[in-house]
Design an enzyme around this catalytic site. Sequence first.
Site, PDB file in Angstrom:
ATOM      1  N   SER A 160     -95.198  25.306 -71.702  1.00 33.16           N
ATOM      2  CA  SER A 160     -96.001  25.470 -70.362  1.00 33.16           C
ATOM      3  C   SER A 160     -95.562  26.745 -69.614  1.00 33.16           C
ATOM      4  O   SER A 160     -94.633  27.446 -70.064  1.00 33.16           O
ATOM      5  CB  SER A 160     -95.183  24.358 -69.388  1.00 33.16           C
ATOM      6  OG  SER A 160     -95.865  24.478 -68.235  1.00 33.16           O
ATOM      7  N   TYR A 190     -88.342  20.781 -65.022  1.00 34.64           N
ATOM      8  CA  TYR A 190     -89.088  20.981 -65.901  1.00 34.64           C
ATOM      9  C   TYR A 190     -89.348  22.105 -66.420  1.00 34.64           C
ATOM     10  O   TYR A 190     -89.746  22.453 -67.437  1.00 34.64           O
ATOM     11  CB  TYR A 190     -90.638  20.480 -65.021  1.00 34.64           C
ATOM     12  CG  TYR A 190     -91.871  20.549 -66.154  1.00 34.64           C
ATOM     13  CD1 TYR A 190     -92.008  19.741 -66.850  1.00 34.64           C
ATOM     14  CD2 TYR A 190     -92.680  21.565 -66.108  1.00 34.64           C
ATOM     15  CE1 TYR A 190     -93.311  19.451 -67.829  1.00 34.64           C
ATOM     16  CE2 TYR A 190     -93.909  21.734 -66.893  1.00 34.64           C
ATOM     17  CZ  TYR A 190     -93.986  20.642 -67.792  1.00 34.64           C
ATOM     18  OH  TYR A 190     -95.063  20.629 -68.621  1.00 34.64           O
ATOM     19  N   VAL A 191     -89.242  23.465 -65.492  1.00 34.91           N
ATOM     20  CA  VAL A 191     -88.905  24.631 -65.944  1.00 34.91           C
ATOM     21  C   VAL A 191     -87.934  24.865 -67.057  1.00 34.91           C
ATOM     22  O   VAL A 191     -88.142  25.494 -68.115  1.00 34.91           O
ATOM     23  CB  VAL A 191     -88.924  25.705 -64.727  1.00 34.91           C
ATOM     24  CG1 VAL A 191     -88.399  27.023 -65.044  1.00 34.91           C
ATOM     25  CG2 VAL A 191     -90.083  25.531 -63.734  1.00 34.91           C
ATOM     26  N   LYS A 209     -89.177  23.513 -70.373  1.00 34.41           N
ATOM     27  CA  LYS A 209     -90.016  24.316 -71.065  1.00 34.41           C
ATOM     28  C   LYS A 209     -89.817  25.450 -71.515  1.00 34.41           C
ATOM     29  O   LYS A 209     -90.091  26.044 -72.542  1.00 34.41           O
ATOM     30  CB  LYS A 209     -91.496  24.298 -70.239  1.00 34.41           C
ATOM     31  CG  LYS A 209     -91.842  23.071 -70.095  1.00 34.41           C
ATOM     32  CD  LYS A 209     -92.262  22.219 -71.496  1.00 34.41           C
ATOM     33  CE  LYS A 209     -93.263  21.020 -71.406  1.00 34.41           C
ATOM     34  NZ  LYS A 209     -93.547  20.512 -72.423  1.00 34.41           N
TER      35      LYS A 209
END
Length: 254
Positions: A144, A156-157, A160
């Site tokens: 992402s 999430y960061v 990814k």
Amino acid sequence: MGRLDGKTAIVTGGNSGVGAATALLFAKEGAKVVISARRQAQLEEVAAKIREAGGEVLSVVTDISKPEDAENLVKKTVEAYGRVDILVNNAGVLEAGLKPVDRVLNEDMDRIIDTNAKGTMYCIREASAEMAKTGTGSIINVASVAGVMGCGGAAYVASKAAVIGITKHTALRFAGTNIRCNAICPGTIVTPMVAGMKADNMDADMFGQMGKHADLRVQPCMPEDVANILLFFASDESRAITGQTIVSDFGSTL
């Protein structure tokens, strides 16, 4: 047509969005496609569309956060088609609302990293072992832009960014063996998963900070936009490319 003739491709998260679009496109291009996700009914809907279009497909219910499920996915693929030529690590999960690092919840970290980061590694480990037997393979990880720019919830960061790191590691590990690994980092994609996000659940501070690093007026990606790039990485046209990360966001983060 025919860019993937004779190849077998695993597409995780193949029940909707990017995964479904990719599975349909790969089958159209001649691949035998194995799709996986946690929900059987949605998998069968995609499988039916592939068969209606004349493609060959196998659906395997899989939770990639469980190592035994990743092992079973590859085992079922080899039992059905004899080999694994392509692995698209597309399955992933989001958190509820862009929680920054000072507000991230332990349960979000566990759930998201278990699926997005560890699940990707489980699938690479199993598929690469089969690719080593034939001396060829293409692994494509759907990361992402969040992993590149930091624009998203902390869990999430982190997940990814880990996918980008394992992409480079995998490419280095298999350099010179005809097994390669690349990553695509989409920006916002119009998918059911993203559509489920609600403004009232968003962390306002994090959302405001993200606006500094992206032009929100730029159009989002459609699943087919990402699938087309995945097709290039899966095909022999990209055989000289490994260890690379490509952002696909129509330039919104430039």
